[in-house]
Scaffold this active site. Structure first.
Site, PDB file in Angstrom:
ATOM      1  CE  LYS A  99      -4.239  -1.962   1.697  1.00  0.00           C
ATOM      2  NZ  LYS A  99      -5.445  -1.830   2.487  1.00  0.00           N
TER       3      LYS A  99
ATOM      4  N   GLY B 295      -1.844  -2.655  16.456  1.00  0.00           N
ATOM      5  CA  GLY B 295      -1.275  -2.974  15.147  1.00  0.00           C
ATOM      6  C   GLY B 295      -0.976  -1.722  14.348  1.00  0.00           C
TER       7      GLY B 295
ATOM      8  CG  ASN C 135       2.916  -2.556  15.652  1.00  0.00           C
ATOM      9  OD1 ASN C 135       2.018  -3.334  15.353  1.00  0.00           O
ATOM     10  ND2 ASN C 135       4.095  -2.555  15.045  1.00  0.00           N
TER      11      ASN C 135
ATOM     12  CB  THR D   3       7.710  -3.804  15.675  1.00  0.00           C
ATOM     13  OG1 THR D   3       7.617  -5.216  15.495  1.00  0.00           O
ATOM     14  CG2 THR D   3       9.094  -3.316  15.342  1.00  0.00           C
TER      15      THR D   3
HETATM   16  P1  ATR Z   1       2.616  -5.095   7.215  1.00  0.00           P
HETATM   17  O1  ATR Z   1       3.253  -5.093   8.598  1.00  0.00           O
HETATM   18  O2  ATR Z   1       3.500  -5.672   6.144  1.00  0.00           O
HETATM   19  O3  ATR Z   1       1.961  -3.812   6.836  1.00  0.00           O
HETATM   20  P2  ATR Z   1       0.083  -6.125   7.995  1.00  0.00           P
HETATM   21  O4  ATR Z   1      -0.533  -7.491   7.855  1.00  0.00           O
HETATM   22  O5  ATR Z   1      -0.689  -4.953   7.536  1.00  0.00           O
HETATM   23  O6  ATR Z   1       1.481  -6.205   7.305  1.00  0.00           O
HETATM   24  O7  ATR Z   1       0.470  -5.873   9.498  1.00  0.00           O
HETATM   25  C1  ATR Z   1       0.704  -6.874  10.364  1.00  0.00           C
HETATM   26  C2  ATR Z   1       0.450  -6.302  11.755  1.00  0.00           C
HETATM   27  O8  ATR Z   1       0.189  -7.378  12.643  1.00  0.00           O
HETATM   28  C3  ATR Z   1       1.653  -5.559  12.325  1.00  0.00           C
HETATM   29  O9  ATR Z   1       1.196  -4.522  13.156  1.00  0.00           O
HETATM   30  C4  ATR Z   1       2.326  -6.664  13.133  1.00  0.00           C
HETATM   31  O10 ATR Z   1       3.148  -6.225  14.178  1.00  0.00           O
HETATM   32  P3  ATR Z   1       4.734  -5.992  13.932  1.00  0.00           P
HETATM   33  O11 ATR Z   1       4.836  -4.644  13.282  1.00  0.00           O
HETATM   34  O12 ATR Z   1       5.337  -6.052  15.261  1.00  0.00           O
HETATM   35  O13 ATR Z   1       5.191  -7.109  13.009  1.00  0.00           O
HETATM   36  C5  ATR Z   1       1.127  -7.359  13.708  1.00  0.00           C
HETATM   37  N1  ATR Z   1       1.415  -8.713  14.150  1.00  0.00           N
HETATM   38  C6  ATR Z   1       1.633  -9.797  13.378  1.00  0.00           C
HETATM   39  N2  ATR Z   1       1.864 -10.877  14.151  1.00  0.00           N
HETATM   40  C7  ATR Z   1       1.805 -10.454  15.446  1.00  0.00           C
HETATM   41  C8  ATR Z   1       1.968 -11.101  16.728  1.00  0.00           C
HETATM   42  N3  ATR Z   1       2.234 -12.403  16.819  1.00  0.00           N
HETATM   43  N4  ATR Z   1       1.829 -10.344  17.852  1.00  0.00           N
HETATM   44  C9  ATR Z   1       1.547  -9.023  17.759  1.00  0.00           C
HETATM   45  N5  ATR Z   1       1.388  -8.366  16.595  1.00  0.00           N
HETATM   46  C10 ATR Z   1       1.519  -9.065  15.451  1.00  0.00           C
END
Ligand code: ATR
Length: 263
Positions: free
Chosen positions: A65, A125, A149, A151
């Site tokens: 995006k 998130g 979030n 991270t």
């Molecule tokens: P992208 O990060 O590529 O934009 P997304 O599917 O839109 O993809 O976002 C995934 C979200 O889910 C992120 O906020 C991710 O957190 P991180 O930035 O820390 O990766 C979150 N997420 C995925 N798995 C997770 C988990 N096991 N615990 C907490 N948050 C998680």
């Protein structure tokens, strides 16, 4: 026959082709809409195809995006403000990026008649859809938006776009009227979010961007604690309808037949 595409990685789960092909048929438009899994390296070639008119329009999902912006000539105000594009059209020889997630979310909230004015919102998130949600919430005059979030640095990046966004450490839970799951946790039936909501009370709105599965563990838990629960199905349908309008100039019908396509 005109060609439209949704791009992402992964893309297997996308129900956009089902929806768009249904509306194309209903409106007697001679076109087809497919999905395509891409890597970053494929983007350049893809945009050449739009300029060569081999493809008429593109929907964009995670993780592209923001990445597609480098290849576009022009951005709508909303996509510029969120640095997020989910719909691309080719108009007057220009590749234009739009963001229909914003209107999609707003329309979905209006449908459930939850008045957000003055409300406190907690987003978990910071993935691809987070900036659109924040932009939309601000437009609906919420009083405060807090985001957490896993991270944290990714959450901090959003503060550059939205300076009044409050960021909390993962694990901290503020007082809120509405919470939004903008993580990808819930896509698998076994996914659980490792946050403890047992002390937040009842009567809040729990909103999950995920619509497939219909009821994530996040929404199940919300209901069991006496809260309202809403999934992302309507947001998904409304963003698709707005994209259809951009490409074809027709607002497609959203009726029970369309709603049942996504079940
Ligand atoms: P992208 O990060 O590529 O934009 P997304 O599917 O839109 O993809 O976002 C995934 C979200 O889910 C992120 O906020 C991710 O957190 P991180 O930035 O820390 O990766 C979150 N997420 C995925 N798995 C997770 C988990 N096991 N615990 C907490 N948050 C998680």
């Amino acid at each position: 026959m005109k060609k439209y595409l949704v791009i992402g990685n992964p893309i297997k789960h996308s129900l956009s082709p089902k929806l768009h092909n249904h509306w194309l048929k209903r409106n007697n438009i001679d076109a087809v809409y497919n999905k395509k899994e891409l890597d970053n390296d494929d983007l350049k070639e893809l945009f050449k195809k739009i300029r060569d008119k081999e493809i008429e329009g593109i929907n964009v999902t995670v993780p592209f995006k923001n990445k597609v912006i480098d290849y576009l000539d022009q951005l709508s105000v909303a996509s510029n403000n969120t640095q997020s594009v989910n719909t691309i059209s080719f108009e007057k020889n220009k590749l234009v990026g739009h963001n229909t997630d914003i209107d999609g979310f707003e329309q979905a909230i209006k449908d459930i008649r939850f008045n957000l004015t003055g409300k406190k919102i907690f987003i978990i998130g910071a993935g691809g859809v987070a900036p659109s949600i924040i932009f939309s919430l601000k437009r609906m005059n919420v009083s405060q938006i807090t985001l957490s979030n896993r991270t944290q640095s990714k959450a901090e990046k959003l503060v550059k776009l939205f300076p009044d966004l409050k960021v909390l450490k993962w694990g901290e839970i503020p007082n809120f009227d509405m919470i939004i799951n903008a993580t990808s946790l819930g896509l698998k039936d076994s996914d659980n979010i490792d946050l403890d909501f047992s002390k937040i009370g009842s009567g809040k709105l729990f909103y999950d961007i995920i619509y497939n599965p219909k009821e994530t563990n996040f929404l199940k838990m919300a209901k069991s604690l006496g809260n309202l629960a809403e999934n992302g199905k309507k947001m998904f349908i409304y963003q698709a309808a707005a994209a259809f309008k951009i490409w074809h100039g027709i607002m497609p019908k959203i009726n029970s037949e369309v709603m049942s396509l996504i079940d």
